[in-house]
Every structure is written in structure tokens, then in C-alpha cells.
Design an enzyme around this catalytic site. Structure first.
Site, PDB file in Angstrom:
ATOM      1  N   GLU A 144      76.274  54.848  54.584  1.00 52.47           N
ATOM      2  CA  GLU A 144      76.042  53.501  54.321  1.00 52.47           C
ATOM      3  C   GLU A 144      76.874  52.578  55.247  1.00 52.47           C
ATOM      4  OE1 GLU A 144      76.483  52.885  49.940  1.00 52.47           O
ATOM      5  OE2 GLU A 144      75.097  54.273  49.475  1.00 52.47           O
ATOM      6  N   GLU A 190      68.781  61.309  47.865  1.00 53.33           N
ATOM      7  CA  GLU A 190      69.268  61.129  46.512  1.00 53.33           C
ATOM      8  C   GLU A 190      67.961  60.321  45.808  1.00 53.33           C
ATOM      9  OE1 GLU A 190      72.714  58.348  46.966  1.00 53.33           O
ATOM     10  OE2 GLU A 190      73.547  59.409  48.663  1.00 53.33           O
TER      11      GLU A 190
HETATM   12  C1  XIL Z   1      76.949  57.157  42.497  1.00 54.58           C
HETATM   13  C2  XIL Z   1      77.179  58.217  41.541  1.00 54.58           C
HETATM   14  O1  XIL Z   1      75.973  58.695  41.147  1.00 54.58           O
HETATM   15  C3  XIL Z   1      77.942  57.503  40.473  1.00 54.58           C
HETATM   16  O2  XIL Z   1      78.179  58.466  39.362  1.00 54.58           O
HETATM   17  C4  XIL Z   1      79.111  56.743  40.672  1.00 54.58           C
HETATM   18  O3  XIL Z   1      79.765  56.128  39.644  1.00 54.58           O
HETATM   19  C5  XIL Z   1      78.856  55.869  42.057  1.00 54.58           C
HETATM   20  O4  XIL Z   1      78.285  56.645  43.070  1.00 54.58           O
HETATM   21  N1  XIL Z   1      74.537  56.116  46.902  1.00 54.58           N
HETATM   22  C6  XIL Z   1      75.486  57.117  47.164  1.00 54.58           C
HETATM   23  C7  XIL Z   1      76.052  57.787  46.101  1.00 54.58           C
HETATM   24  O5  XIL Z   1      75.688  57.733  48.383  1.00 54.58           O
HETATM   25  O6  XIL Z   1      77.325  58.444  46.334  1.00 54.58           O
HETATM   26  C8  XIL Z   1      76.214  57.151  44.759  1.00 54.58           C
HETATM   27  O7  XIL Z   1      76.346  58.094  43.799  1.00 54.58           O
HETATM   28  C9  XIL Z   1      74.589  56.416  44.798  1.00 54.58           C
HETATM   29  C10 XIL Z   1      74.107  55.521  45.727  1.00 54.58           C
END
Ligand code: XIL
Length: 375
Positions: free
Chosen positions: A160, A265
Site C-alpha cells: 500500500e 486478499e
Molecule cells: C487486516 C487484518 O485482517 C486485521 O485483523 C487487522 O486488524 C488489520 O489488518 N490490507 C492488508 C491487510 O494488507 O494486512 C489487512 O489485514 C487488510 C487490508
């Protein structure tokens, strides 16, 4: 025979032949349905890979051939203080992946979130110098990647780094080190494990402006000989956005740069007012109107979710081979981060397995649209 029935029969035969000595499950599996096209993965939480959640453990082993750590490899967990690494959970994650012969991802090395404040500060709580921060980054990457060298196969090296308009995010990494922090991160990771695949990972890359920024970033890195292997499209999507045309075009454009493309994701938010972003810092006020399905998903929405998943997997599988992996951000609806983001305490339904671990209509839809293989 109908094409879908054919596929289900073929997948079933595969499951049975693969697991002859084990008790066979009548359920087809995602990993078998998409074999030869891309791996299918899931992000795991600690309860899942430490065996505390037996029901989910069974789903993971049956359905997926790749895993990502939802949180345990993030900086704040593995490297909470300057000279203190804590690998207890990360080691368990890697053992789980090895025992189950899964393609393991490391998530992530350089991000602006879930990183302790000390990383960016000197002894007087002032911003660290470029030199100090680069050395910290190098040390972190060498220690973490080095520990799992040859075991974790692919790393989200930078997560990101872009704003929605495609410019570089003004993170402490950028402010202190400058634009080249991204290339440095990739070079350090490559030094630590020359065989590992190295990815740039981000959300909303389907949107024109951000996609352009990411394509420019990736082609600059490639032109400089920076060891980047692929791009991760997070795909935290909604029922109607982004369109499959946008997703299709995004995969094609990154493919033209000779990069592997991964969906890293995936989840589908079905709740109202869900923003078209995955910015973890966003937090909205709770409101019962924005939590309309606390007792179950109405059939019409269940069907819309199944259709959305079918459309997504049809699009991904049009790029078999270029798309090398599709990973869900979670296993069942019960443990999805989407129940708490961007509004805490909602009941969301973003994944293929329900709160009891049962496959939803969306699961069947994903199996049904898998490319047909020769018998
Ligand atoms: C999220 C997790 O799922 C949560 O448990 C945590 O509290 C915050 O992060 N983008 C990403 C992930 O790259 O690492 C994030 O994961 C969701 C958004």
C-alpha cells in the site's frame, strides 16, 4: 451431461483419488477445481494454524494449497522493540504451511500500518534519519526473510505505497527515506532470499488513477532491475464495484509488464455504505441501519453474492497462468476482518464458508465456473 455436473463429477473423482486412504469428503475442493489455473489460498489467524480451531483446520486442509498470515508476520508482532524479535507465532504458521505442503506467503515487510512508532524515531523521539531508517529496514528484512529462507516462497515486500490518485503515499517511509525506499526494500529482500518471489501489494488498483500510478511504479522498478516478481491486487471488493471489466483490464495491464498477478486478499462486502477502499485507518460510526443482517443473510443477497463470486472467478480464470494465485482474506464469515472494518461489530458475509463452516451458494458458484479440464 451438463457442463457443470461434469465438472463436479471430475472434481469429486480427483478428491477421492487424492485421499484414498483418508476419509473422503463428498465436497469438491477449490484447490482441485482450479488446479492447472492458479493456486487458491486463505489468510489464516493464529487460532487456525495452532490447531485451536479444529473445524476451520479441516476446511483449510481440504480446500487450499496456499496460505498467508493475516497478522503474525506484521512488524508490530515479529519486531515489537528495537532489538527484540518474537517469532513464536510466525514459526507456528510456517510449520503449519510446511506440514500441509502449502505455498506460503509472507505478509508483509514494509507498510505504514501495524508498525511500531519507534521504527521511525531516534532516541529523542524525533524523526529518525534516512540512514538510520534504511539500516532498520535492512536489518528487519534480513532477519525476517532470512529466518524463513527457502520455506516462505513469496513476500509482500511493500504494501500500500500509493494514494488513490496514484501518487506515492506520504508515509513515514517516504518522508524519511525518499522515493527509493521501495526499491531498497525489494533489494534487501532479494539479498535475504534470492529464490523468493517478491511482490508489490495494494488495494483499489482497478481504479484508473491508482492503477496508472502502480503501473508506472512497477515499470520503473523493472527498468532499474529491481527484483520484483509480481503484483498483488488485494480485491477487497463490494457486490457491484469494481466491475469485472476493470479487474480484467488491470490484470492484463500488469501482465504486459511481465509480472505475475495475484489476487491476494479477496472478500466481497455485502453491507451498505461500504466504501470502495481498504484503507485500514478508516473508522466509521456504528449505526443499526448499516448492520441490516445480524440474524442471517436474505436469500436475494445470498444469490447476489454467489453471482458476484462466479463473475469474479470467471474473470480471474480467463487469465490462468498470468494470475498465479487467488487468496481469500479469511476462511469463514465468522473470523473475517470485515465484521469490524470500517465499522466495528457488524455481521458481514464476505467469504465462501458461513459461520458454521458450511459452504455457501457462493462456494458452489466458484466451483461451477472453474475451467473444465480434460478427463
Ligand atoms: C487486516 C487484518 O485482517 C486485521 O485483523 C487487522 O486488524 C488489520 O489488518 N490490507 C492488508 C491487510 O494488507 O494486512 C489487512 O489485514 C487488510 C487490508
Amino acid at each position: 451431461m451438463h457442463r457443470y455436473s461434469c465438472l463436479v463429477v471430475a472434481s469429486l473423482a480427483l478428491v477421492l483419488s487424492d485421499t484414498q486412504s483418508q476419509s473422503s469428503s463428498p465436497q469438491p475442493s477449490l484447490k482441485d477445481a482450479y488446479q492447472g489455473c492458479f493456486m487458491v489460498g486463505a489468510a489464516l489467524n493464529a487460532a487456525q494454524f495452532t490447531g485451536q480451531d479444529q473445524a476451520e483446520d479441516a476446511i483449510i486442509k481440504a480446500q487450499f494449497n496456499s496460505v498467508s498470515p493475516e497478522n503474525v508476520l506484521k512488524w508490530e508482532i515479529v519486531h515489537p522493540r528495537p532489538n527484540e524479535f518474537n517469532f513464536s507465532l510466525a514459526d507456528k504458521y510456517v510449520e503449519f504451511g510446511e506440514q500441509n505442503h502449502m505455498f506460503m506467503i509472507g505478509h508483509n515487510l514494509v507498510w505504514h500500518s501495524q508498525v511500531p512508532k519507534w521504527v521511525f524515531e531516534d532516541n529523542n523521539a524525533q524523526p529518525a534519519s534516512r540512514k538510520v531508517l534504511l539500516e532498520r529496514m535492512r536489518h528487519h528484512i534480513h532477519t525476517v526473510v532470512g529466518r524463513y529462507k527457502g520455506r516462505i516462497s513469496g513476500w509482500d515486500v511493500v504494501n500500500e505505497a500509493l494514494n488513490d490518485d496514484g501518487t506515492l503515499r506520504q508515509s513515514p517511509w517516504l518522508k524519511i527515506i525518499g522515493d527509493d525506499y521501495i526499491e531498497k526494500a525489494f533489494r534487501y529482500a532479494h539479498e535475504a532470499d534470492p529464490q523468493a518471489q517478491l511482490y508489490y501489494n495494494d488495494y483499489s488498483l482497478e481504479n484508473e488513477a491508482k492503477r496508472k500510478g502502480a503501473l508506472a511504479l512497477a515499470s520503473t522498478l523493472k527498468a532499474k532491475g529491481v527484483p520484483i516478481t509480481g503484483v498483488g491486487l488485494q480485491d477487497h471488493v463490494n457486490l457491484d464495484s469494481p466491475t469485472t471489466d476493470q479487474i480484467d483490464a488491470t490484470i492484463t495491464e500488469f501482465g504486459k509488464l511481465s509480472l505475475k498477478v495475484m489476487i491476494t486478499e479477496l472478500d466481497v462486502d455485502v453491507l451498505p455504505s461500504s466504501p470502495h477502499t481498504a484503507d485500514v485507518s478508516l473508522s466509521l460510526a456504528s449505526d443499526p441501519k448499516l448492520n441490516p443482517y445480524p440474524d442471517g443473510l436474505p436469500d436475494a443477497v445470498q444469490q447476489a453474492l454467489a453471482k458476484r463470486y462466479a463473475d469474479l472467478f470467471r474473470t480471474y480464470s480467463e487469465h490462468c497462468g498470468l494470475v498465479t494465485r487467488v487468496t481469500f482474506w479469511g476462511v469463514t464469515d465468522k473470523d473475517s476482518w470485515k465484521n469490524d472494518w470500517p465499522i466495528r461489530g457488524r455481521t458481514n458475509y464476505p467469504l465462501l464458508f458461513d459461520r458454521n463452516g458450511q459452504p455457501k451458494p457462493a462456494f458452489d458458484a466458484v466451483i461451477q465456473v472453474a475451467p473444465k479440464r480434460a478427463p
